[in-house]
Design a protein around this motif. Structure first.
Motif, mmCIF file in Angstrom:
data_model
loop_
_atom_site.group_PDB
_atom_site.id
_atom_site.type_symbol
_atom_site.label_atom_id
_atom_site.label_comp_id
_atom_site.label_asym_id
_atom_site.label_seq_id
_atom_site.Cartn_x
_atom_site.Cartn_y
_atom_site.Cartn_z
ATOM 1 N N GLN A 53 -2.512 8.008 -8.500
ATOM 2 C CA GLN A 53 -1.700 9.208 -8.722
ATOM 3 C C GLN A 53 -0.801 9.106 -9.942
ATOM 4 O OE1 GLN A 53 0.359 10.034 -4.876
ATOM 5 N NE2 GLN A 53 -0.585 12.056 -5.037
ATOM 6 N N TYR A 111 11.209 2.869 -2.298
ATOM 7 C CA TYR A 111 10.715 1.751 -1.505
ATOM 8 C C TYR A 111 11.641 0.548 -1.703
ATOM 9 C CZ TYR A 111 6.169 4.074 -0.874
ATOM 10 O OH TYR A 111 5.173 4.940 -0.523
ATOM 11 N N PRO A 171 0.896 5.442 -5.896
ATOM 12 C CA PRO A 171 -0.268 4.565 -6.012
ATOM 13 C C PRO A 171 -0.921 4.771 -7.372
ATOM 14 C CG PRO A 171 -0.767 6.440 -4.607
ATOM 15 C CD PRO A 171 0.698 6.502 -4.891
ATOM 16 N N GLU A 197 7.070 16.256 -3.250
ATOM 17 C CA GLU A 197 7.721 14.953 -3.379
ATOM 18 C C GLU A 197 7.699 14.465 -4.818
ATOM 19 O OE1 GLU A 197 6.981 12.760 0.906
ATOM 20 O OE2 GLU A 197 5.228 13.163 -0.379
ATOM 21 N N LYS A 202 6.797 4.396 -7.025
ATOM 22 C CA LYS A 202 6.541 5.210 -5.839
ATOM 23 C C LYS A 202 5.095 5.669 -5.680
ATOM 24 C CE LYS A 202 9.354 8.240 -4.212
ATOM 25 N NZ LYS A 202 9.569 7.627 -2.889
ATOM 26 N N THR A 227 -11.298 3.687 -8.829
ATOM 27 C CA THR A 227 -11.033 3.540 -7.413
ATOM 28 C C THR A 227 -12.351 3.318 -6.693
ATOM 29 O OG1 THR A 227 -11.302 5.871 -6.904
ATOM 30 C CG2 THR A 227 -9.122 5.174 -7.584
ATOM 31 N N ASN A 275 0.847 -1.191 0.000
ATOM 32 C CA ASN A 275 0.000 0.000 0.000
ATOM 33 C C ASN A 275 0.881 1.239 0.000
ATOM 34 O OD1 ASN A 275 -2.467 -1.390 0.093
ATOM 35 N ND2 ASN A 275 -2.261 -1.694 2.312
ATOM 36 N N LYS A 276 0.865 1.970 -1.105
ATOM 37 C CA LYS A 276 1.719 3.151 -1.233
ATOM 38 C C LYS A 276 0.952 4.397 -0.828
ATOM 39 C CE LYS A 276 3.957 0.898 -5.148
ATOM 40 N NZ LYS A 276 4.181 0.922 -6.613
ATOM 41 N N GLN A 277 1.598 5.223 -0.024
ATOM 42 C CA GLN A 277 0.963 6.464 0.394
ATOM 43 C C GLN A 277 0.976 7.470 -0.749
ATOM 44 O OE1 GLN A 277 3.143 7.781 3.842
ATOM 45 N NE2 GLN A 277 1.968 6.480 5.235
ATOM 46 N N LYS A 278 -0.061 8.309 -0.785
ATOM 47 C CA LYS A 278 -0.075 9.392 -1.754
ATOM 48 C C LYS A 278 1.041 10.381 -1.408
ATOM 49 C CE LYS A 278 -4.827 9.380 -3.437
ATOM 50 N NZ LYS A 278 -6.006 10.226 -3.737
ATOM 51 N N LEU A 279 1.704 10.859 -2.439
ATOM 52 C CA LEU A 279 2.806 11.799 -2.249
ATOM 53 C C LEU A 279 2.326 13.231 -2.459
ATOM 54 C CD1 LEU A 279 5.806 10.007 -4.004
ATOM 55 C CD2 LEU A 279 4.948 9.735 -1.675
ATOM 56 N N SER A 280 3.038 14.161 -1.841
ATOM 57 C CA SER A 280 2.714 15.576 -1.990
ATOM 58 C C SER A 280 3.241 16.099 -3.321
ATOM 59 C CB SER A 280 3.350 16.381 -0.851
ATOM 60 O OG SER A 280 4.774 16.365 -0.971
#
Length: 457
Positions: free
Chosen positions: A136, A205, A133, A10, A131, A454, A2-7
């Motif tokens: 994104q 990752y 999800p 980033e 990197k 989604t 599970n990849k976090q959403k990046l700003s």
């Protein structure tokens, strides 16, 4: 995983290295044919001199993709070592290339440069899929396109910019002007600095299952058989995207290799002078050659500057998509189709362009370029195994380089010859090819590739 959403920051940091990559690509795309013509190449010979670029991509990208999938360093990660190696080699080659004394040395440096750029570029595509999800990924690839647009715009205008500061466009017969040499040196510096920025501001990752990763890496290297197996197991969406890519990249290769001779001759009325047509022992004839050569070099600056507009419009296109895809879904297929058709119309309009209106042709081409750099990769990344993202991105490159190889080995000359002998007809061929690419988007039917689904949507 599970990849976090990046700003935004980033995603910007991980994409910034593409600025340098695009400086290298824009300088070669905008000015390599000019260097070839300055060193004595005939117009019909220019496409074959460009064959280095797609051939090295065909060989290098699958290898680098395969190797980067099997690489992991706690300090340097998976993709970043390849960014660094490619950047160092590319920067050295950019610095030396415009000093080439002969045509074949320049062609040789193009081989080295394109191989080096490919070492950096392929892992950048895989990094976005690594990197981000899935929700994104359109955003990530569009962010790369935004940065590529900036790079194309600035790099394509560099010889014109430095000439405005007094750096000379004039040069002796067979010598590349100082304005081009300085522009390539600036490009080498930007390439290196931008890649270093991404390397030191971006983390990767680790493999999801380190034990399984180490076992896989310890197996006997089966590179050729693995590549062949993966080609045979390509998802149907990837094959259909390949048809779109074929016509798209045939068009853009035609532009990179033939735009300078076509537009300096047809739009600016200042074709490259042929030294054999002048009696260089005669002072008057020699001066006439120098005047014609300087006019060609200056109009080449303007062609390059006009080409930079497609980078600017692709940047605007990407910015609008970044703002939109940050919060909403898009129909990737429809966006790509319309963008390619607009680009095709841009190429065709060059036949009727003047020096003042040429920029509008490149505005339309920029919409196609912005989409080519983002939409196919976003659609592809939703249809392949994440564990094989690097190798599939490398294999996908075949659909980019094969049309360019065909174009270089006579495809451009043959198809253009069906229309007529003038160099500008190559731009008409590019336009028709891009419109066909747009219509081929009807082949894409996978709903997840077209618009990522989604749970919340």
């Amino acid at each position: 995983m599970n990849k976090q959403k990046l700003s935004f920051l980033e995603i910007w940091n991980m994409s910034f290295g593409f600025l340098g990559i695009q400086f290298g690509m824009a300088l070669t795309g905008g000015f390599m044919s000019r260097i070839f013509q300055t060193l004595g190449a005939e117009i019909d010979d220019i496409p074959i001199l460009w064959v280095a670029a797609p051939l090295t991509g065909l060989i290098v990208q699958p290898i680098i993709g395969y190797m980067s999938d099997r690489t992991w360093s706690p300090r340097w990660g998976r993709r970043r070592p390849y960014f660094l190696i490619g950047a160092i080699l590319s920067s050295i080659t950019l610095l030396i290339m415009p000093h080439s004394p002969t045509l074949w040395i320049a062609a040789g440096f193009l081989w080295i440069l394109d191989a080096s750029i490919n070492i950096s570029m392929e892992p950048f595509r895989a990094l976005v899929a690594d990197k981000l999800p899935d929700s994104q990924r359109s955003y990530g690839f569009v962010m790369q396109t935004l940065i590529i647009g900036v790079g194309t715009w600035v790099a394509s205008s560099l010889p014109w910019m430095v000439s405005q500061f007094g750096v000379s466009d004039a040069a002796a017969s067979g010598v590349v002007p100082m304005s081009v040499k300085v522009a390539f040196a600036i490009g080498a510096l930007v390439f290196l600095v931008s890649i270093f920025y991404t390397v030191f501001t971006t983390k990767e990752y680790p493999p999801e299952d380190m034990e399984a990763f180490e076992k896989e890496k310890a197996k006997k290297n089966r590179f050729v058989s693995d590549i062949v197996e993966n080609i045979g197991n390509m998802p149907s969406t990837m094959k259909r995207l390949g048809v779109v890519q074929f016509f798209s990249w045939f068009a853009f290769f035609t532009m990179w290799s033939m735009a300078n001779p076509a537009l300096t001759e047809h739009v600016f009325q200042t074709p490259a002078p042929i030294e054999a047509s002048f009696d260089m022992a005669n002072i008057v004839q020699k001066e006439a050659f120098n005047v014609a050569n300087t006019a060609f070099q200056k109009s080449s600056n303007l062609v390059g500057s006009s080409m930079g507009i497609y980078g600017l419009s692709s940047m605007v296109f990407a910015l609008l998509l970044v703002l939109y895809t940050a919060k909403r879904r898009i129909n990737r297929k429809f966006v790509h189709m319309v963008s390619l058709i607009l680009g095709g119309l841009g190429f065709i309009s060059m036949y009727y362009a003047s020096p003042e209106t040429l920029k509008y042709s490149f505005v339309l081409i920029g919409f196609a370029w912005g989409s080519i750099l983002s939409m196919p990769y976003a659609m592809l990344s939703s249809s392949v195994d994440p564990k094989k993202m690097g190798v599939f991105m490398g294999i996908f490159n075949m659909f980019i380089v094969i049309p360019q190889i065909i174009a270089a080995l006579g495809g451009i000359n043959f198809v253009t010859g069906l229309i007529g002998e003038k160099a500008i007809n190559a731009m008409l061929v590019a336009g028709l090819s891009l419109i066909i690419a747009g219509l081929c988007n009807f082949l894409i039917t996978d709903k997840n590739a077209i618009t990522y689904q989604t749970e919340e949507n």
